[in-house]
Design an enzyme around this catalytic site. Structure first.
Site, PDB file in Angstrom:
ATOM      1  N   TYR A  84     -35.979  32.879  16.445  1.00 21.56           N
ATOM      2  CA  TYR A  84     -37.276  32.986  15.782  1.00 21.56           C
ATOM      3  C   TYR A  84     -37.156  33.343  14.301  1.00 21.56           C
ATOM      4  CZ  TYR A  84     -37.719  33.812  20.778  1.00 21.56           C
ATOM      5  OH  TYR A  84     -37.551  33.761  22.137  1.00 21.56           O
ATOM      6  N   HIS A  85     -36.176  32.733  13.628  1.00 21.22           N
ATOM      7  CA  HIS A  85     -35.966  33.021  12.207  1.00 21.22           C
ATOM      8  C   HIS A  85     -36.009  31.752  11.359  1.00 21.22           C
ATOM      9  CE1 HIS A  85     -33.407  36.671  13.708  1.00 21.22           C
ATOM     10  NE2 HIS A  85     -34.702  36.891  13.823  1.00 21.22           N
TER      11      HIS A  85
END
Length: 538
Positions: free
Chosen positions: A473-474
């Site tokens: 989730y980056h």
């Protein structure tokens, strides 16, 4: 139609910072637009409640990335915050500044003035580190960062000892002078409550007369005339509105939505826009391209000793811990399940750590597919040992699906599309296995559930990775900083190439992904951007 000095699109990790800083002198009027609503949900503020935000469409965009051969033609789920505070309101709260070499690479990529010395200065400005400030850490900034080393599960100590047994470093503060090493994670909480940017930056600014906050505002485009951004088109519950900007429009919608809004506004790859019947205002090929993200994989173990599973699984214990949290803001509900990990080198000859580890004293092997029930772990004692590569080399893209602003964009991560990433993930798998087999952990592990102790070949490890790997989730770099308009979107002052009065401030401007969780560098970028913008319009 209203007019403001600054119109900020997106009240997330960056937008809340900008709204506070640009309005604090009382001289400039600021409009902050957020597609989501207020952060009313108690599960936003209770730290472990982020598991219940993971699939909540009220506060989460719930994007799905396209399939690709790197993950065996599986889609990957991309949660993104759709609420005041953005993804800082739904993330796992791990605070990681990034490593010094990350920011020196930003400078090499053309981001003049964004080196480690500058980054560290702004980190000190924004941090409210629970141990207090020193030469490296900030002690009186707005953003609360909590040391939880005295509250983590005892199994984490076995992990630290296993690292020592292999001759690996263990650090007391991975955001301090000694970044390399196994460590207890630091999290963004204050008095047992999530410290999102909405809490730490936006709430203190709410009473200012020169700041207007509009929620449920769906931005449909930026009006650009004669090479200048004039204002923003948006709708609130179906009612169309326009906000004009005297000074500038600031796009802080994140690595997914910022390139989408630019493309919908005619700024982006010309051939893509023409294909979607959008008039090209500024042909910038890099908008939406150069997408980077961390890809993670997990090992799961059943243990001989109790873990968080025995604390969170039984319904009566959940009730007791719930009462404890309500009364004291303490206990397991006041923490993240990401309790330990750190940044390590898989080989001693490397110049900087190349892998981030996640040692979670909890397991979810029996959770239903596409669920994140942090309060319903496995019925047996277990742990999760995860990893991702700090600096992946695979590149993807995010492009509009159509000219309809309510159509989700097409996300193509292209995970494991380089031989370097495949080799690094294999090496990291073997590295995690080595740590798990060190005496300190071997003595408490009953069995390896996945990938399984019999998996010892590259083919076996790679199959496990392709079958189970997940985004950490980056996402970033879809509007990256640079000097060449053919290869970048914004200049080092975060101004969009060739469009006056338009800036981008969020994770999309990263020239490359930083090592570790990216919420900290996003907030740092927004702090510095605030100074750059105020200086320009002083």
């Amino acid at each position: 139609m209203e007019t403001f000095d600054f119109v900020i699109i997106g009240a997330g990790s960056a937008g809340c910072v900008l709204a506070n800083r640009l309005s604090e002198d009382g001289k400039r009027s600021v409009l902050l637009l957020e597609a989501g609503g207020r952060d009313w949900s108690p599960f936003i503020h209770m730290p472990i409640g982020y598991g219940l935000s993971f699939y909540n469409a009220r506060i989460n965009w719930k994007y799905m990335a396209e399939t690709g051969p790197g993950l065996g033609d599986r889609q990957s789920y991309w949660p993104r915050g759709k609420v005041l505070g953005g993804s800082s309101a739904i993330n796992a709260m791990v605070w990681a500044r990034g490593l010094p070499n990350d920011f020196e690479d930003w400078v090499t990529a053309g981001a003049d003035g964004w080196g480690w010395d500058t980054a560290q200065r702004y980190y000190k400005k924004l941090e409210n580190w629970s141990r207090g400030g020193d030469d490296v850490r900030g002690g009186d900034g707005p953003l609360a960062v909590q040391d939880i080393s005295g509250r983590i599960h005892p199994l984490c100590d076995d992990y630290f000892e296993a690292a020592r047994q292999l001759g690996l470093p263990v650090t007391d503060d991975y955001n301090g002078a000694e970044a390399e090493g196994a460590a207890a994670y630091q999290i963004t909480t204050r008095n047992g409550i999530r410290a999102s940017t909405a809490l730490c930056y936006l709430n203190p600014a709410r009473g200012r007369k020169n700041l207007e906050i509009t929620t449920h505002a769906d931005v449909t485009g930026i009006d650009i005339e004669d090479g200048r951004a004039k204002g923003v088109r948006y709708s609130v519950k179906g009612q169309r509105r326009v906000a004009l900007a005297r000074a500038c429009v600031i796009l802080s919608a994140g690595a997914v939505n910022s390139p989408q809004i630019l493309q919908l506004s005619g700024v982006g790859p010309g051939e893509v826009l023409q294909d979607k019947n959008i008039a090209v205002t500024r042909d910038l090929p890099a908008v939406g391209r150069h997408l980077q993200d961390h890809l993670g994989a997990d090992f799961h173990f059943e243990t001989r000793v109790p873990t968080l599973n025995q604390m969170l699984r039984p319904w009566h214990r959940r009730i007791l811990y719930g009462i404890q949290y309500v009364l004291t803001r303490q206990g397991p509900l006041s923490l993240s399940v990401n309790q330990a990990g750190g940044f390590l080198k898989t080989r001693p000859d490397l110049q900087a750590p190349n892998v981030q580890l996640y040692f979670n004293p909890v397991s979810y092997t029996r959770s239903p597919k596409m669920k994140r029930a942090l309060m319903s772990p496995d019925p047996f004692p277990g742990l999760l040992f995860g990893f991702d590569m700090c600096r992946p080399t695979s590149r993807g893209e995010i492009m509009i699906r159509s000219d309809d602003p309510f159509d989700p964009p097409v996300i193509r991560p292209n995970y494991l599309s380089t031989s370097e990433d495949v080799a690094d993930m294999l090496e990291a798998s073997k590295f995690v296995r080595r740590i798990s087999e060190a005496p300190a952990l071997a003595s408490v592990i009953k069995r390896e559930i996945s990938p399984g102790a019999d998996i010892r070949t590259d083919e076996g490890y790679l199959k496990h990775i392709r079958d189970t790997a997940w985004t950490v989730y980056h996402p970033c770099s879809t509007c990256r900083i640079g000097k060449d308009p053919q290869k970048s979107v914004v200049d080092p002052s975060l101004r969009v190439h060739g469009v006056e009065g338009l800036r981008v401030v969020d994770a999309s401007v990263f020239p490359n992904v930083t090592s570790g969780n990216i919420n900290a560098p996003v907030i740092m970028v927004a702090e510095r951007a605030s100074d750059l913008i105020r200086e320009d319009y002083r």
